[in-house]
Design a protein around this motif. Structure first.
Motif, PDB file in Angstrom:
ATOM      1  N   PHE A 167      35.322 -37.749 -21.232  1.00  0.00           N
ATOM      2  CA  PHE A 167      35.887 -38.087 -22.536  1.00  0.00           C
ATOM      3  C   PHE A 167      34.764 -38.522 -23.480  1.00  0.00           C
ATOM      4  CE2 PHE A 167      39.391 -39.244 -19.545  1.00  0.00           C
ATOM      5  CZ  PHE A 167      40.254 -38.219 -19.907  1.00  0.00           C
ATOM      6  N   ASP A 168      34.932 -38.241 -24.760  1.00  0.00           N
ATOM      7  CA  ASP A 168      33.939 -38.621 -25.760  1.00  0.00           C
ATOM      8  C   ASP A 168      34.176 -40.045 -26.261  1.00  0.00           C
ATOM      9  OD1 ASP A 168      32.602 -36.240 -25.637  1.00  0.00           O
ATOM     10  OD2 ASP A 168      33.303 -35.484 -27.578  1.00  0.00           O
ATOM     11  N   GLU A 169      33.091 -40.773 -26.435  1.00  0.00           N
ATOM     12  CA  GLU A 169      33.168 -42.093 -27.065  1.00  0.00           C
ATOM     13  C   GLU A 169      33.583 -41.940 -28.527  1.00  0.00           C
ATOM     14  OE1 GLU A 169      30.229 -45.944 -27.917  1.00  0.00           O
ATOM     15  OE2 GLU A 169      29.380 -43.931 -27.721  1.00  0.00           O
ATOM     16  N   LEU A 170      34.478 -42.819 -28.985  1.00  0.00           N
ATOM     17  CA  LEU A 170      34.853 -42.878 -30.391  1.00  0.00           C
ATOM     18  C   LEU A 170      34.176 -44.041 -31.114  1.00  0.00           C
ATOM     19  CD1 LEU A 170      38.692 -42.145 -30.145  1.00  0.00           C
ATOM     20  CD2 LEU A 170      36.915 -40.602 -31.000  1.00  0.00           C
ATOM     21  N   ALA A 171      33.999 -45.143 -30.406  1.00  0.00           N
ATOM     22  CA  ALA A 171      33.369 -46.322 -30.990  1.00  0.00           C
ATOM     23  C   ALA A 171      33.051 -47.312 -29.878  1.00  0.00           C
ATOM     24  CB  ALA A 171      34.281 -46.982 -32.029  1.00  0.00           C
ATOM     25  N   ARG A 172      32.160 -48.244 -30.153  1.00  0.00           N
ATOM     26  CA  ARG A 172      31.906 -49.338 -29.222  1.00  0.00           C
ATOM     27  C   ARG A 172      32.736 -50.540 -29.687  1.00  0.00           C
ATOM     28  NH1 ARG A 172      25.913 -50.416 -28.108  1.00  0.00           N
ATOM     29  NH2 ARG A 172      25.879 -50.854 -30.339  1.00  0.00           N
ATOM     30  N   LEU A 173      33.527 -51.081 -28.782  1.00  0.00           N
ATOM     31  CA  LEU A 173      34.400 -52.199 -29.118  1.00  0.00           C
ATOM     32  C   LEU A 173      33.748 -53.550 -28.866  1.00  0.00           C
ATOM     33  CD1 LEU A 173      37.805 -50.905 -27.660  1.00  0.00           C
ATOM     34  CD2 LEU A 173      36.910 -50.682 -29.997  1.00  0.00           C
ATOM     35  N   GLU A 174      32.962 -53.650 -27.787  1.00  0.00           N
ATOM     36  CA  GLU A 174      32.305 -54.905 -27.442  1.00  0.00           C
ATOM     37  C   GLU A 174      30.924 -54.615 -26.858  1.00  0.00           C
ATOM     38  OE1 GLU A 174      34.600 -57.357 -24.809  1.00  0.00           O
ATOM     39  OE2 GLU A 174      36.487 -56.927 -25.850  1.00  0.00           O
TER      40      GLU A 174
END
Length: 307
Positions: A202-209
């Motif tokens: 799966f592709d990363e969409l954003a970094r949350l933490e």
């Protein structure tokens, strides 16, 4: 058939056609205006709200994406559900947007609406075991029109502990060039983009933490497979990361997005075992000292803080 018009006389099909044509990278702002217009001229259309929600998802406009996909999820008809195999795709995108916002009550509703029965209603963060999955950090190919692709560093596929259908904790020790660390929490998409060991990537969409855990590199001489397994067993319960970087395969984009066996990408040859480590210096040195105590055949040649 009734034709809906705005005050300026534009018909819905004209706005829809222009939105569909706004596919050039430089047309993102125009596409955004047309996405909003679609919802105004077709306020009761699942398709209009779903497309507008997809645009907001691509632009990482999570509040707008949540609102638009919630409306689409409520408007979907039985016939439209059948087109998607009985699922509600707006609910999936709503789950992603709500996860990005930390709106766990909405995320739980969305996953249940999509058909994931193991997630119960509530307001607490979702932290369930959805297995290990590979995630492509900093994807090199956008999967949506006008997508804002994460660009924290170089592209790298890492294994992660998946905690919900849309977020995961990095379990590998990423290379510093990726701009990510061990135990960072990332938001990811649900459409597979290649595979590793028959598991979808799966592709990363954003970094949350960001975990903030330092990344180290160690060179070890004389360690065999059993030795490395023991080190991993010691590091895991201590919350430390261990990876064998000397075994990393650097693949071309074609192989990364498809099957890694499409071309031959052998690991770089090296005499020493190169390890990527993550954690505080004191904890890591304590772990390494314990590991080396009964292994006179193993030598720690180098331990370097990378970032």
């Amino acid at each position: 058939m009734k034709i809906f018009k705005r005050g300026n006389g534009r018909e819905p099909r004209q706005a829809a056609q222009e939105f569909a044509e706004a596919v050039q990278p430089g047309d993102a702002e125009r596409a955004g205006r047309l996405a909003q217009e679609l919802t105004e001229v077709l306020p009761d259309s699942f398709g209009a709200w779903f497309e507008a929600g997809m645009y907001s998802k691509a632009r990482q406009q999570w509040a707008d994406s949540a609102a638009r996909n919630r409306r689409a999820a409520e408007l979907i008809s039985d016939a439209e559900r059948r087109e998607f195999g009985g699922a509600n795709p707006a609910a999936w995108n709503l789950g992603i947007a709500a996860t990005a916002l930390g709106d766990w009550a909405t995320a739980r509703w969305a996953w249940a609406e999509y058909g994931i029965s193991t997630i119960e209603p509530g307001v607490e963060p979702i932290d369930q075991h959805f297995g290990l999955t590979p995630i492509r950090l900093n994807p090199d190919r956008p999967s949506l029109t006008h997508q804002v692709v994460p660009a924290y560093g170089d592209t790298e596929v890492v294994w992660c502990w998946r905690r919900s259908p849309a977020h995961a904790v990095i379990s590998n020790v990423p290379l510093p060039e990726s701009g990510h660390r061990f135990r960072d929490v990332v938001l990811h998409d649900g459409e597979p983009k290649g595979q590793r060991n028959d598991v979808p990537v799966f592709d990363e969409l954003a970094r949350l933490e960001e975990s903030g855990l330092p990344t180290w590199q160690a060179q070890v001489v004389g360690a065999n497979a059993d030795d490395k397994e023991v080190l991993a067993d010691l590091a895991g319960p201590a919350g430390l990361g261990v990876d064998e970087w000397s075994g990393i395969r650097l693949m071309c984009s074609e192989c990364s997005h498809g099957s890694p066996e499409a071309h031959q990408h052998a690991p770089v040859a090296t005499d020493a075992v190169v390890l990527g480590l993550a954690g505080s210096e004191a904890d890591l040195r304590g772990c390494l000292d314990t590991w080396l105590a009964n292994r006179p055949h193993v030598t720690l040649a180098e331990l370097t803080l990378l970032w």
